[in-house]
Scaffold this active site. Sequence first.
Site, mmCIF file in Angstrom:
data_model
loop_
_atom_site.group_PDB
_atom_site.id
_atom_site.type_symbol
_atom_site.label_atom_id
_atom_site.label_comp_id
_atom_site.label_asym_id
_atom_site.label_seq_id
_atom_site.Cartn_x
_atom_site.Cartn_y
_atom_site.Cartn_z
ATOM 1 N N GLY A 14 0.825 -1.198 0.000
ATOM 2 C CA GLY A 14 0.000 0.000 0.000
ATOM 3 C C GLY A 14 0.856 1.243 0.000
ATOM 4 O O GLY A 14 2.000 1.228 0.483
ATOM 5 N N GLN A 56 3.083 9.970 1.110
ATOM 6 C CA GLN A 56 4.363 9.262 1.180
ATOM 7 C C GLN A 56 5.260 9.576 -0.011
ATOM 8 O O GLN A 56 6.469 9.334 0.051
ATOM 9 C CB GLN A 56 4.141 7.755 1.258
ATOM 10 C CG GLN A 56 3.532 7.294 2.572
ATOM 11 C CD GLN A 56 3.339 5.806 2.580
ATOM 12 O OE1 GLN A 56 2.315 5.300 2.129
ATOM 13 N NE2 GLN A 56 4.330 5.089 3.076
ATOM 14 N N LEU A 110 6.767 1.781 4.394
ATOM 15 C CA LEU A 110 7.806 2.242 3.476
ATOM 16 C C LEU A 110 8.415 3.563 3.921
ATOM 17 O O LEU A 110 9.548 3.877 3.568
ATOM 18 C CB LEU A 110 7.222 2.374 2.064
ATOM 19 C CG LEU A 110 6.721 1.073 1.441
ATOM 20 C CD1 LEU A 110 5.977 1.357 0.140
ATOM 21 C CD2 LEU A 110 7.861 0.105 1.209
ATOM 22 N N HIS A 157 -4.200 1.414 7.593
ATOM 23 C CA HIS A 157 -2.840 1.967 7.632
ATOM 24 C C HIS A 157 -2.708 3.121 6.628
ATOM 25 O O HIS A 157 -2.191 4.192 6.959
ATOM 26 C CB HIS A 157 -1.853 0.832 7.313
ATOM 27 C CG HIS A 157 -0.424 1.237 7.287
ATOM 28 N ND1 HIS A 157 0.484 0.811 8.229
ATOM 29 C CD2 HIS A 157 0.283 2.001 6.408
ATOM 30 C CE1 HIS A 157 1.682 1.312 7.940
ATOM 31 N NE2 HIS A 157 1.587 2.031 6.834
ATOM 32 N N GLU A 158 -3.182 2.897 5.385
ATOM 33 C CA GLU A 158 -3.036 3.922 4.343
ATOM 34 C C GLU A 158 -3.930 5.134 4.608
ATOM 35 O O GLU A 158 -3.509 6.272 4.382
ATOM 36 C CB GLU A 158 -3.332 3.330 2.960
ATOM 37 C CG GLU A 158 -2.385 2.219 2.531
ATOM 38 C CD GLU A 158 -0.911 2.533 2.711
ATOM 39 O OE1 GLU A 158 -0.504 3.698 2.578
ATOM 40 O OE2 GLU A 158 -0.157 1.589 2.994
ATOM 41 N N HIS A 217 -2.343 7.467 6.951
ATOM 42 C CA HIS A 217 -1.350 8.357 6.319
ATOM 43 C C HIS A 217 -2.002 9.646 5.824
ATOM 44 O O HIS A 217 -1.380 10.713 5.869
ATOM 45 C CB HIS A 217 -0.673 7.669 5.129
ATOM 46 C CG HIS A 217 0.505 6.832 5.486
ATOM 47 N ND1 HIS A 217 1.645 7.341 6.073
ATOM 48 C CD2 HIS A 217 0.737 5.505 5.324
ATOM 49 C CE1 HIS A 217 2.521 6.379 6.258
ATOM 50 N NE2 HIS A 217 1.998 5.239 5.814
#
Length: 170
Positions: free
Chosen positions: A46, A51, A100, A141-142, A145
Amino acid sequence: MAVMDILHLPDPILRRKAHKVLVFDKEFNKLADDMIETLRAAPGVGLAAPQVGVSQRLIVIEYGEEDEEGKEAPKKLYVVANPEIISTSEQIVNGVEACLSVPNLVGEVERYYGITVKGQNRKGKPVKIKAQGWLARVFQHEIDHLDGIIYTDRATEVWKPKEGEDYAAD
């Protein structure tokens, strides 16, 4: 398409709330394509636009479950603009996450086992996705962000993995 640089903490863009996507034009679709290529090159499961230094509410996820025999199923690609969790399961589960944007660390994080996400596809049309298990974890999780939240903010424990330990990065 191009592979983009992935930002790492403490880059301040990772801590900002991303802006809603309002225009679904060629530039937006190029960003989505570049994010997909970046995700695959990383490799990860993902990626959120912040990011890669873009403060927009866009996530890409590519994930496939294993079948009963342990073979990996074909991966499914999700490109979701303006994702929002609209319902959650009562069940909460612990799992190990990596990111990442936070290399060389993993952490134990509690997440909902199942969620329903609404958002928009690459053309701006409404989409609704029901996800369970690991896929639900990746979506949570994404989406975090997009709100400037990193998994380490939610982790009950964070550690450097031992040599040979492999964790999928979101």
